[in-house]
Design a protein around this motif. Structure first.
Motif, PDB file in Angstrom:
ATOM      1  N   ALA A   1       0.813  -1.217   0.000  1.00 62.71           N
ATOM      2  CA  ALA A   1       0.000   0.000   0.000  1.00 62.71           C
ATOM      3  C   ALA A   1       0.849   1.271   0.000  1.00 62.71           C
ATOM      4  O   ALA A   1       0.467   2.266  -0.628  1.00 62.71           O
ATOM      5  N   ILE A   2       1.990   1.272   0.682  1.00 61.06           N
ATOM      6  CA  ILE A   2       2.794   2.496   0.771  1.00 61.06           C
ATOM      7  C   ILE A   2       3.311   2.934  -0.590  1.00 61.06           C
ATOM      8  O   ILE A   2       3.054   4.072  -1.023  1.00 61.06           O
ATOM      9  N   PRO A   3       4.050   2.093  -1.352  1.00 61.55           N
ATOM     10  CA  PRO A   3       4.476   2.569  -2.680  1.00 61.55           C
ATOM     11  C   PRO A   3       3.330   2.762  -3.654  1.00 61.55           C
ATOM     12  O   PRO A   3       3.370   3.655  -4.504  1.00 61.55           O
ATOM     13  N   ARG A   4       2.286   1.949  -3.550  1.00 57.95           N
ATOM     14  CA  ARG A   4       1.170   2.088  -4.487  1.00 57.95           C
ATOM     15  C   ARG A   4       0.437   3.411  -4.289  1.00 57.95           C
ATOM     16  O   ARG A   4       0.056   4.066  -5.270  1.00 57.95           O
ATOM     17  N   ASN A   5       0.242   3.824  -3.052  1.00 57.09           N
ATOM     18  CA  ASN A   5      -0.412   5.112  -2.805  1.00 57.09           C
ATOM     19  C   ASN A   5       0.430   6.277  -3.307  1.00 57.09           C
ATOM     20  O   ASN A   5      -0.105   7.277  -3.811  1.00 57.09           O
ATOM     21  N   LEU A   6       1.749   6.164  -3.186  1.00 52.66           N
ATOM     22  CA  LEU A   6       2.610   7.225  -3.710  1.00 52.66           C
ATOM     23  C   LEU A   6       2.527   7.297  -5.229  1.00 52.66           C
ATOM     24  O   LEU A   6       2.465   8.397  -5.805  1.00 52.66           O
ATOM     25  N   PHE A   7       2.516   6.156  -5.890  1.00 50.00           N
ATOM     26  CA  PHE A   7       2.385   6.153  -7.353  1.00 50.00           C
ATOM     27  C   PHE A   7       1.027   6.694  -7.784  1.00 50.00           C
ATOM     28  O   PHE A   7       0.926   7.453  -8.754  1.00 50.00           O
ATOM     29  N   ARG A   8      -0.023   6.316  -7.089  1.00 51.12           N
ATOM     30  CA  ARG A   8      -1.361   6.783  -7.461  1.00 51.12           C
ATOM     31  C   ARG A   8      -1.519   8.293  -7.264  1.00 51.12           C
ATOM     32  O   ARG A   8      -2.062   8.989  -8.128  1.00 51.12           O
ATOM     33  N   ASN A   9      -1.056   8.793  -6.132  1.00 46.40           N
ATOM     34  CA  ASN A   9      -1.242  10.216  -5.839  1.00 46.40           C
ATOM     35  C   ASN A   9      -0.358  11.119  -6.681  1.00 46.40           C
ATOM     36  O   ASN A   9      -0.539  12.341  -6.657  1.00 46.40           O
ATOM     37  N   ALA A  10       0.599  10.559  -7.408  1.00 44.39           N
ATOM     38  CA  ALA A  10       1.413  11.387  -8.294  1.00 44.39           C
ATOM     39  C   ALA A  10       0.605  11.919  -9.464  1.00 44.39           C
ATOM     40  O   ALA A  10       0.945  12.956 -10.036  1.00 44.39           O
ATOM     41  N   ASN A  11      -0.471  11.238  -9.849  1.00 45.39           N
ATOM     42  CA  ASN A  11      -1.352  11.678 -10.919  1.00 45.39           C
ATOM     43  C   ASN A  11      -2.551  12.378 -10.317  1.00 45.39           C
ATOM     44  O   ASN A  11      -3.352  11.771  -9.611  1.00 45.39           O
ATOM     45  N   ALA A  12      -2.693  13.684 -10.585  1.00 45.68           N
ATOM     46  CA  ALA A  12      -3.760  14.464  -9.973  1.00 45.68           C
ATOM     47  C   ALA A  12      -5.135  14.032 -10.469  1.00 45.68           C
ATOM     48  O   ALA A  12      -6.100  13.985  -9.688  1.00 45.68           O
ATOM     49  N   SER A  13      -5.263  13.704 -11.751  1.00 43.91           N
ATOM     50  CA  SER A  13      -6.565  13.298 -12.289  1.00 43.91           C
ATOM     51  C   SER A  13      -7.029  11.984 -11.673  1.00 43.91           C
ATOM     52  O   SER A  13      -8.190  11.848 -11.280  1.00 43.91           O
ATOM     53  N   GLY A  14      -6.135  11.012 -11.577  1.00 48.43           N
ATOM     54  CA  GLY A  14      -6.512   9.755 -10.940  1.00 48.43           C
ATOM     55  C   GLY A  14      -6.822   9.910  -9.463  1.00 48.43           C
ATOM     56  O   GLY A  14      -7.730   9.261  -8.941  1.00 48.43           O
ATOM     57  N   ARG A  15      -6.090  10.788  -8.799  1.00 52.71           N
ATOM     58  CA  ARG A  15      -6.361  11.031  -7.389  1.00 52.71           C
ATOM     59  C   ARG A  15      -7.734  11.660  -7.205  1.00 52.71           C
ATOM     60  O   ARG A  15      -8.481  11.288  -6.291  1.00 52.71           O
ATOM     61  N   LEU A  16      -8.097  12.612  -8.068  1.00 47.79           N
ATOM     62  CA  LEU A  16      -9.424  13.228  -7.982  1.00 47.79           C
ATOM     63  C   LEU A  16     -10.515  12.212  -8.252  1.00 47.79           C
ATOM     64  O   LEU A  16     -11.556  12.214  -7.582  1.00 47.79           O
TER      65      LEU A  16
ATOM     66  N   LEU B   1       8.597  13.867  -6.674  1.00 44.54           N
ATOM     67  CA  LEU B   1       9.056  13.281  -5.414  1.00 44.54           C
ATOM     68  C   LEU B   1       8.239  12.049  -5.040  1.00 44.54           C
ATOM     69  O   LEU B   1       8.783  11.071  -4.505  1.00 44.54           O
ATOM     70  N   ARG B   2       6.951  12.082  -5.294  1.00 43.14           N
ATOM     71  CA  ARG B   2       6.124  10.913  -4.988  1.00 43.14           C
ATOM     72  C   ARG B   2       6.529   9.722  -5.833  1.00 43.14           C
ATOM     73  O   ARG B   2       6.582   8.584  -5.338  1.00 43.14           O
ATOM     74  N   LEU B   3       6.795   9.949  -7.091  1.00 46.84           N
ATOM     75  CA  LEU B   3       7.242   8.846  -7.939  1.00 46.84           C
ATOM     76  C   LEU B   3       8.591   8.305  -7.478  1.00 46.84           C
ATOM     77  O   LEU B   3       8.804   7.083  -7.458  1.00 46.84           O
ATOM     78  N   ALA B   4       9.500   9.207  -7.101  1.00 50.75           N
ATOM     79  CA  ALA B   4      10.827   8.761  -6.647  1.00 50.75           C
ATOM     80  C   ALA B   4      10.719   7.978  -5.350  1.00 50.75           C
ATOM     81  O   ALA B   4      11.312   6.885  -5.215  1.00 50.75           O
ATOM     82  N   PHE B   5       9.962   8.503  -4.381  1.00 47.18           N
ATOM     83  CA  PHE B   5       9.805   7.783  -3.114  1.00 47.18           C
ATOM     84  C   PHE B   5       9.019   6.494  -3.312  1.00 47.18           C
ATOM     85  O   PHE B   5       9.261   5.500  -2.616  1.00 47.18           O
ATOM     86  N   GLY B   6       8.053   6.502  -4.232  1.00 47.27           N
ATOM     87  CA  GLY B   6       7.321   5.269  -4.498  1.00 47.27           C
ATOM     88  C   GLY B   6       8.218   4.180  -5.034  1.00 47.27           C
ATOM     89  O   GLY B   6       8.118   3.014  -4.622  1.00 47.27           O
TER      90      GLY B   6
END
Length: 706
Positions: free
Chosen positions: A186-201, A359-364
């Motif tokens: 869940a930790i890396p997946r949430n970082l990858f998901r939240n990197a895209n603003a449209s998908g997060r919305l 940064l989210r993609l890198a940390f993910g």
């Protein structure tokens, strides 16, 4: 000349250890302040919760210190170390306090707070009765294990202590492996998901209907219980007179009156009260009322944060055209730099649109590699622990008997901290704990005790599981293994269990990675769904609970017409999905929010006049289904349409023209003309509405098949 060798003194390490404990205590106080009201929380509840959080946090500090202390040579170590006796005393204090807090104090305190009685004696008796069944099950298992251990190893204190520690370790390890396996994905997946603003919305919009429905249910439940309290207040005779002070306290407590009216108004919602009022009935009503108030506070907080997050993400998306980002003057909860004044709109746009997603993609990616290393260490530790990722980063030179340095201690703390964080993320994501939740500054006392006991229960098994990643010859020299490992391996229950069972970490990892929770929810109806499964199963967003309904609910809230009536957030619609395709300037049009339960149709080029909704006194509007909503749209089309231009300009036949000298015949022909005109207009608009509906359904079917 006689040389005297003085014992090595760890003065610097003692100072560092004391300062680290002080920092941990301050950090725990900040956490408690975030979720509890410190001044309003009683000391008998605040102190155990503080210890249940501070002691597990100190375990993350004790494990690296134990590694350096046990591997140092006579000249000392270039790390933070303590004498062996001090380390042993610290482990005893931490372990047995955590054990008592987890299995005795916190469960009793949780039921004591949730009892509903007024007198302390009645609360204690209710807490003991509520925990009796659980404690009897634990006592029965301990008795069976004690008989088995006494027969195999003899009856002595060491065997009894080993059995107790093995039982606690096995239960904690099972829970920790399941939650940690979920969190590692869940930790890396949430970082990858939240990197895209449209998908997060889109995911926020998918969550909105569920949270909104639960908020409305909580409001109705609270209003129903408040109605029962009002009925009790009206009774001035009989047994209600003996509990008049108790009833007045219930009516005057916070949350008794609310500006939000319930959705349902019926005679069944208020409930009935018995003829004879007893102490047990009032305690049950008080307990239900406390739970309902905190349940409402929980979903009000979740709904408020969800709406604020949706508004912020939409502002980030809309700023792509103007290259300027401004969140407004309202206090931000979801922004990273809420009070930074030097950020201009242009810099803020690049920060939220480019820097933070990168940064989210890198940390993910980094955390994905870390999760893979932990899983690899779990699988390989029984076969070749010297090639595990933890061994290579913490003790790469363990065969040379070199002491553990400060860098290795930092690496060990980082590994252990990430494993504990993954387990806590699993606690937050896997919501199978009933109605327990953490609410900002308003967490229920029973929920706070339960979460604190869960954190304390997970830390020690995770710490010992981390120790099993290291080679056998190295970990056997640590104080932690001498204190806990020998007693666990003393019984057949713990011997070999910590090496075989962690392989099952692949089960929660695969369940989270391939979204098996959503499939299980669809089969059995459990609340284990994932937002990604909802988006994939309904990409068009039509139907109840789709992202379109969530978009409408959030927009109503932002416009000031929602459940919370947040009128200060601005009334202009900013949704990117409402823009026209040919709009190159990024401007958005203002939309009137649709009624709850209805679906917003596709925008058409024909602008129709809109009428204000009528308010019916004493009668609430019921939620419409799909057919009622479609019938209302057809009716509104017929009532608000105008005569089409092609029909007005068309040349009528001679028999329909009214050029006759006979006045009576002309009047009849004029009436016939008006009737035919109205029928043709109605048929034309009906055909257009039908074609529009078929077009929408075809689009939804095409999106579903893709």
């Amino acid at each position: 000349m006689i040389s005297v060798s003085l014992p090595t003194v760890s003065v610097g390490s003692n100072i560092f250890f004391a300062l680290a404990l002080c920092l941990i205590s301050v950090f725990v106080l900040f956490i408690l302040r975030r979720f509890l009201t410190l001044r309003a929380t009683p000391a008998y509840l605040l102190v155990p919760i503080f210890l249940a959080l501070a002691l597990p946090a100190s375990v993350v500090l004790l494990v690296p210190i134990d590694l350096a202390s046990s591997s140092r040579d006579g000249s000392g170590a270039k790390a933070i170390w303590l004498p062996d006796r001090v380390v042993l005393v610290c482990w005893r204090i931490a372990y047995w306090l955590i054990f008592v807090m987890t299995w005795a104090i916190l469960p009793l305190l949780g039921e004591y707070v949730d009892s509903g009685y007024r007198e302390p004696k009645a609360r204690i008796m209710y807490s003991l009765r509520s925990n009796a069944r659980y404690q009897m099950i634990v006592l029965a298992c301990a008795t069976v294990g004690l008989i088995y251990v006494s027969i195999s190893n003899g009856f002595d204190f060491t065997s009894i202590k080993g059995l107790v520690m093995a039982l606690a370790y096995v239960w904690g390890l099972v829970l920790a492996i399941y939650l940690m396996g979920h969190g590692l994905v869940a930790i890396p997946r949430n970082l990858f998901r939240n990197a895209n603003a449209s998908g997060r919305l889109r995911r926020i919009q998918v969550q909105a209907p569920k949270i909104h429905d639960r908020l409305m249910d909580a409001v109705n439940e609270l209003e129903s219980l408040n109605a029962q309290v009002s009925q009790l207040q009206q009774r001035k005779t009989g047994t209600a007179r003996d509990f008049q002070e108790w009833i007045e306290d219930l009516s005057e407590s916070p949350g008794a009156s609310d500006v939000r009216a319930p959705i349902l108004e019926s005679s069944e919602t208020s409930g009935t009260i018995p003829s004879v009022i007893t102490e047990r009935y009032l305690a049950d009503l008080t307990r239900r009322l406390q739970r309902a108030r905190h349940m409402k506070a929980r979903f009000v907080d979740e709904w408020d944060r969800l709406v604020q997050s949706a508004s912020d993400v939409q502002a980030i998306i809309n700023s792509a055209a103007s290259k300027k980002l401004d969140f407004g003057t309202a206090p931000r909860r979801s922004s990273y730099f809420p009070r930074v004044k030097f950020l201009t709109p242009y810099i803020r746009y690049h920060l939220y649109s480019n820097v933070i997603p990168t940064l989210r993609l890198a940390f993910g990616a980094f955390f994905a590699v870390v999760s893979g290393c932990i899983v690899w260490s779990e699988l390989i530790k029984s076969l070749a622990p010297q090639v595990s990722a933890v061994t290579l980063t913490v003790v790469p030179n363990w065969k040379d008997e070199k002491p553990v340095g400060f860098g290795s201690q930092v690496a060990a703390s980082a590994w252990l901290l990430y494993m504990c964080s993954a387990a806590l993320v699993g606690v937050n994501d896997v919501k199978v704990w009933g109605n327990r939740a953490l609410v900002r500054r308003n967490t229920y006392g029973e929920s706070a005790c339960w979460y604190a006991s869960l954190v304390a229960r997970l830390t020690v098994p995770i710490a010992y599981n981390f120790l099993t990643f290291l080679p056998k010859d190295f970990r056997r020299g640590t104080t932690f293994y001498e204190f806990l490992g020998k007693l666990i391996n003393l019984t057949p229950l713990g011997k070999g269990f910590d090496f075989i069972f962690p392989i099952f970490i692949l089960l929660p990892i695969c369940a989270t990675l391939f979204n098996l929770y959503g499939r299980i929810k669809k089969i059995f109806g459990f609340d284990l769904e994932d937002d990604l499964d909802d988006i994939e199963s309904n990409p068009a967003g039509y139907g109840m609970g789709g992202w379109r309904e969530g978009r409408d609910l959030i927009e109503r809230e932002l416009n000031g017409f929602g459940s919370l009536a947040v009128s200060s957030r601005g009334a202009r619609s900013t949704w990117a999905s409402d823009r026209s395709d040919d709009d190159s300037h990024g401007s958005s049009r203002l939309r009137v929010p649709a009624a709850e339960g209805s679906r917003s149709p596709r925008p058409t080029q024909t602008q129709r006049p809109m009428t204000a909704p009528q308010v019916i006194d004493g009668e609430d509007e019921e939620e419409e289904n799909f057919f009622q909503s479609f019938a209302h749209r057809v009716r509104n089309t017929f009532e608000t349409t105008n005569t089409p231009q092609w029909f007005e300009n068309a040349r009528l036949p001679r028999w329909m023209s009214g050029d006759n000298t006979n006045a009576e015949e002309g009047e009849s022909r004029g009436s016939l003309e008006a009737a035919l005109s109205l029928v043709a207009c109605d048929w034309a608009n009906s055909l257009r509405v039908l074609l529009e509906y078929l077009h929408i359904r075809c689009l939804g079917l095409r999106c579903w098949t893709v």
